[in-house]
Design a protein around this motif. Structure first.
Motif, PDB file in Angstrom:
ATOM      1  N   LEU A  67       0.827  -1.216   0.000  1.00 51.26           N
ATOM      2  CA  LEU A  67       0.000   0.000   0.000  1.00 51.26           C
ATOM      3  C   LEU A  67       0.861   1.266   0.000  1.00 51.26           C
ATOM      4  O   LEU A  67       0.572   2.225  -0.722  1.00 51.26           O
ATOM      5  CB  LEU A  67      -0.920   0.007   1.228  1.00 51.26           C
ATOM      6  N   HIS A 101       3.110  11.034  -3.214  1.00 57.07           N
ATOM      7  CA  HIS A 101       2.121  11.862  -2.512  1.00 57.07           C
ATOM      8  C   HIS A 101       1.290  11.073  -1.500  1.00 57.07           C
ATOM      9  O   HIS A 101       0.846  11.618  -0.496  1.00 57.07           O
ATOM     10  CB  HIS A 101       1.210  12.572  -3.530  1.00 57.07           C
ATOM     11  N   GLY A 102       1.089   9.789  -1.740  1.00 61.78           N
ATOM     12  CA  GLY A 102       0.194   9.018  -0.865  1.00 61.78           C
ATOM     13  C   GLY A 102       0.681   8.853   0.557  1.00 61.78           C
ATOM     14  O   GLY A 102      -0.113   8.582   1.459  1.00 61.78           O
ATOM     15  N   GLU A 109       2.351  11.168   2.360  1.00 55.83           N
ATOM     16  CA  GLU A 109       2.713  12.446   2.975  1.00 55.83           C
ATOM     17  C   GLU A 109       1.800  12.840   4.136  1.00 55.83           C
ATOM     18  O   GLU A 109       0.642  12.450   4.207  1.00 55.83           O
ATOM     19  CB  GLU A 109       2.670  13.550   1.897  1.00 55.83           C
ATOM     20  N   GLN A 110       2.375  13.654   5.028  1.00 55.92           N
ATOM     21  CA  GLN A 110       1.554  14.313   6.038  1.00 55.92           C
ATOM     22  C   GLN A 110       1.219  15.733   5.543  1.00 55.92           C
ATOM     23  O   GLN A 110       1.448  16.048   4.367  1.00 55.92           O
ATOM     24  CB  GLN A 110       2.228  14.328   7.417  1.00 55.92           C
ATOM     25  N   GLN A 111       0.728  16.572   6.440  1.00 56.02           N
ATOM     26  CA  GLN A 111       0.175  17.860   5.996  1.00 56.02           C
ATOM     27  C   GLN A 111       1.208  18.848   5.458  1.00 56.02           C
ATOM     28  O   GLN A 111       0.835  19.806   4.782  1.00 56.02           O
ATOM     29  CB  GLN A 111      -0.659  18.486   7.119  1.00 56.02           C
ATOM     30  N   GLY A 122       4.194   8.280  11.030  1.00 53.48           N
ATOM     31  CA  GLY A 122       3.678   6.921  11.215  1.00 53.48           C
ATOM     32  C   GLY A 122       4.154   5.982  10.117  1.00 53.48           C
ATOM     33  O   GLY A 122       4.396   4.794  10.361  1.00 53.48           O
ATOM     34  N   SER A 151      -6.082  20.213   9.000  1.00 51.25           N
ATOM     35  CA  SER A 151      -4.775  19.557   8.936  1.00 51.25           C
ATOM     36  C   SER A 151      -4.940  18.075   8.581  1.00 51.25           C
ATOM     37  O   SER A 151      -4.224  17.545   7.725  1.00 51.25           O
ATOM     38  CB  SER A 151      -4.051  19.710  10.276  1.00 51.25           C
ATOM     39  N   ARG A 176      -5.385  17.373   5.037  1.00 52.96           N
ATOM     40  CA  ARG A 176      -4.203  17.503   4.178  1.00 52.96           C
ATOM     41  C   ARG A 176      -3.215  16.343   4.324  1.00 52.96           C
ATOM     42  O   ARG A 176      -2.193  16.322   3.663  1.00 52.96           O
ATOM     43  CB  ARG A 176      -3.466  18.819   4.493  1.00 52.96           C
ATOM     44  N   GLN A 177      -3.525  15.383   5.227  1.00 47.02           N
ATOM     45  CA  GLN A 177      -2.622  14.239   5.417  1.00 47.02           C
ATOM     46  C   GLN A 177      -2.972  13.134   4.430  1.00 47.02           C
ATOM     47  O   GLN A 177      -3.840  12.290   4.695  1.00 47.02           O
ATOM     48  CB  GLN A 177      -2.743  13.715   6.844  1.00 47.02           C
ATOM     49  N   ASN A 178      -2.250  13.094   3.327  1.00 51.44           N
ATOM     50  CA  ASN A 178      -2.521  12.053   2.332  1.00 51.44           C
ATOM     51  C   ASN A 178      -2.411  10.654   2.926  1.00 51.44           C
ATOM     52  O   ASN A 178      -3.140   9.748   2.533  1.00 51.44           O
ATOM     53  CB  ASN A 178      -1.532  12.174   1.169  1.00 51.44           C
ATOM     54  N   ALA A 179      -1.485  10.502   3.874  1.00 51.79           N
ATOM     55  CA  ALA A 179      -1.257   9.176   4.440  1.00 51.79           C
ATOM     56  C   ALA A 179      -2.493   8.667   5.184  1.00 51.79           C
ATOM     57  O   ALA A 179      -2.743   7.460   5.222  1.00 51.79           O
ATOM     58  CB  ALA A 179      -0.032   9.190   5.364  1.00 51.79           C
ATOM     59  N   MET A 180      -3.264   9.579   5.782  1.00 47.40           N
ATOM     60  CA  MET A 180      -4.497   9.169   6.466  1.00 47.40           C
ATOM     61  C   MET A 180      -5.543   8.708   5.443  1.00 47.40           C
ATOM     62  O   MET A 180      -6.278   7.745   5.678  1.00 47.40           O
ATOM     63  CB  MET A 180      -5.057  10.316   7.322  1.00 47.40           C
ATOM     64  N   LEU A 212      -4.789   7.485   2.516  1.00 47.81           N
ATOM     65  CA  LEU A 212      -4.265   6.241   1.921  1.00 47.81           C
ATOM     66  C   LEU A 212      -4.722   5.017   2.700  1.00 47.81           C
ATOM     67  O   LEU A 212      -5.100   3.996   2.126  1.00 47.81           O
ATOM     68  CB  LEU A 212      -2.730   6.289   1.890  1.00 47.81           C
ATOM     69  N   ILE A 213      -4.671   5.112   4.035  1.00 47.73           N
ATOM     70  CA  ILE A 213      -5.066   3.954   4.847  1.00 47.73           C
ATOM     71  C   ILE A 213      -6.568   3.962   5.155  1.00 47.73           C
ATOM     72  O   ILE A 213      -7.071   3.059   5.803  1.00 47.73           O
ATOM     73  CB  ILE A 213      -4.244   3.855   6.160  1.00 47.73           C
ATOM     74  N   MET A 226       0.452   4.526  13.229  1.00 50.74           N
ATOM     75  CA  MET A 226       0.077   5.733  12.488  1.00 50.74           C
ATOM     76  C   MET A 226      -1.155   6.415  13.070  1.00 50.74           C
ATOM     77  O   MET A 226      -1.192   7.624  13.236  1.00 50.74           O
ATOM     78  CB  MET A 226      -0.242   5.397  11.018  1.00 50.74           C
ATOM     79  N   SER A 267      -1.232   9.909  15.193  1.00 47.83           N
ATOM     80  CA  SER A 267      -2.037  11.025  14.699  1.00 47.83           C
ATOM     81  C   SER A 267      -3.091  11.451  15.711  1.00 47.83           C
ATOM     82  O   SER A 267      -3.306  12.645  15.934  1.00 47.83           O
ATOM     83  CB  SER A 267      -2.708  10.652  13.370  1.00 47.83           C
TER      84      SER A 267
END
Lengths: 147, 147, 147, 147
Positions: free
Chosen positions: C25, C46-47, C49-51, C58, D16, D19-23, D25-26, D62, D66
């Motif tokens: 993932l 990009h996937g 990244e954080q803000q 994490g 915020s 804007r977290q792409n990682a959040m 993503l999962i 993660m 967060s």
């Protein structure tokens, strides 16, 4: 839980604490033992201070580690001993007061590993201030009684 | 770095260590101070033992915390003091031997936060066994000299 | 160590990594497997990244945890699996670069518990910057092969 | 606290998080934001699994990281941002269930450093099982708003 086995774990914890020279050295005492909860008190005296006159962070760690480790011991069978695998301590405020109180508790008891927490409070004129927080992993050694 | 400022940080660390009653209580001594590296020695004596006759895990934590904290102090300006924010200690083998050696080092120096590590070895007949590993966060208090 | 058993642990680690959907993932890949040392690479995309556009702390933890856990697996028998008991991660610099490299290594192998470390580097134009440091405890589950 | 500033911190946290792409993503979502308390939910889906079909320990980390970091953000001024300095996570039970719930809370708010905790629960048919416990240090960056 029967009162007999309760006596057992209180007795086991008190006997083990009594054999810890390092607890005597810093003048810590075992104030309370309940299932999953142990409290250790440390008077503020000059021998345990760091360079600014507060209690040394490592000494705060000692009583936190011991309180939580003994909380774990209250959940183990008579023929087992406990080992501190690791702990992580946040020092959040100066350990300043007449006395420190460390309260350890079991968060998750397992057969092989027990996860615990401890809070350490500085007591001044009866008011408690949280000064440290610890998270710990304990290993249970089955078939290896404390003595 | 000039030899003058080197003398400065050695001097500052030695003076601060000398004011830590808790280090005297456990009979720890400051064996070496270099930039980013501090070594503390602890003889094995009955006062620092836990119930099985090894050095208490909390005492291992004390010398690890101090060695790494003083390693951080060697990287800070004269008018700053250091504070142990948190540490995490793995106890990997019984702290058994004639002496313990704690070696603290700076992993990443920052203006406000310094990340350090410490290893603690048990020494027996000249052989060192790694018995504990620590990771620590130090905060630098600018404008607040140690004394 | 014979080349056969070496193939064995490389094979076991690669097979297990291949079954971790979470590694796919985030687009992490297993770059190197040696006894006691495992390296995981993560492209910056990009996937993850954080803000602020850096890699999420994490996610940094995910590759550090996995690299060190698989380093532990290289030291265990074929009929055992490994479990991450706990880890502690310091985030020391923004995880900024074209790629992250996580290097996990075994610090102390034990029969039941293995202590590991991982470093995570941000790579920019071939230069590595240490951005995270992790210390971890792994439990070995004997008689419970990965599959 | 006025309702205006309450709206402020809820708004800041939601913006915020968005804007977290990682959040994304999962597939994590921000379920609740109160002063000092933030809850993140994660559905159990195949993309976040490790090799045994449970949620990956790093993914558990993660959402814990967060949730606790955003709990800290609810206690900071509008012109500040927060940074995760370090966290320590105990994985206590398989992250198995239809959903994970991470609850972060502030233990001690400070001007520069905030100490937090998070618990992660696996939810199965409405029953929650504690599967992870985290302790974290957050740094407040004054004069550096999130955006």
């Amino acid at each position: 839980m029967s009162s007999v086995s309760e006596l057992d774990f209180v007795e086991r914890v008190r006997a083990s604490f009594g054999r810890q020279n390092a607890m005597a050295l810093i003048q810590a005492n075992l104030a309370d033992v309940q299932q999953g909860l142990v409290e250790i008190h440390l008077p503020h005296w000059h021998g345990v201070e760091q360079q600014h006159g507060f209690v040394h962070g490592g000494v705060v760690g000692m009583i936190a580690d011991s309180a939580a480790g003994y909380a774990a011991m209250t959940m183990t069978p008579d023929d087992a001993s406990v080992l501190s695998v690791e702990f992580k301590l946040n020092l959040m405020a100066p350990a300043d007061g007449e006395m420190l109180v460390a309260r350890g508790k079991v968060v998750r008891p397992g057969r092989t590993l027990i996860v615990t927490q401890a809070e350490v409070f500085a007591v001044r004129e009866g008011n408690e201030t949280l000064c440290a927080l610890m998270q710990q992993t304990i290993m249970v050694m089955h078939g290896k009684p404390e003595r």
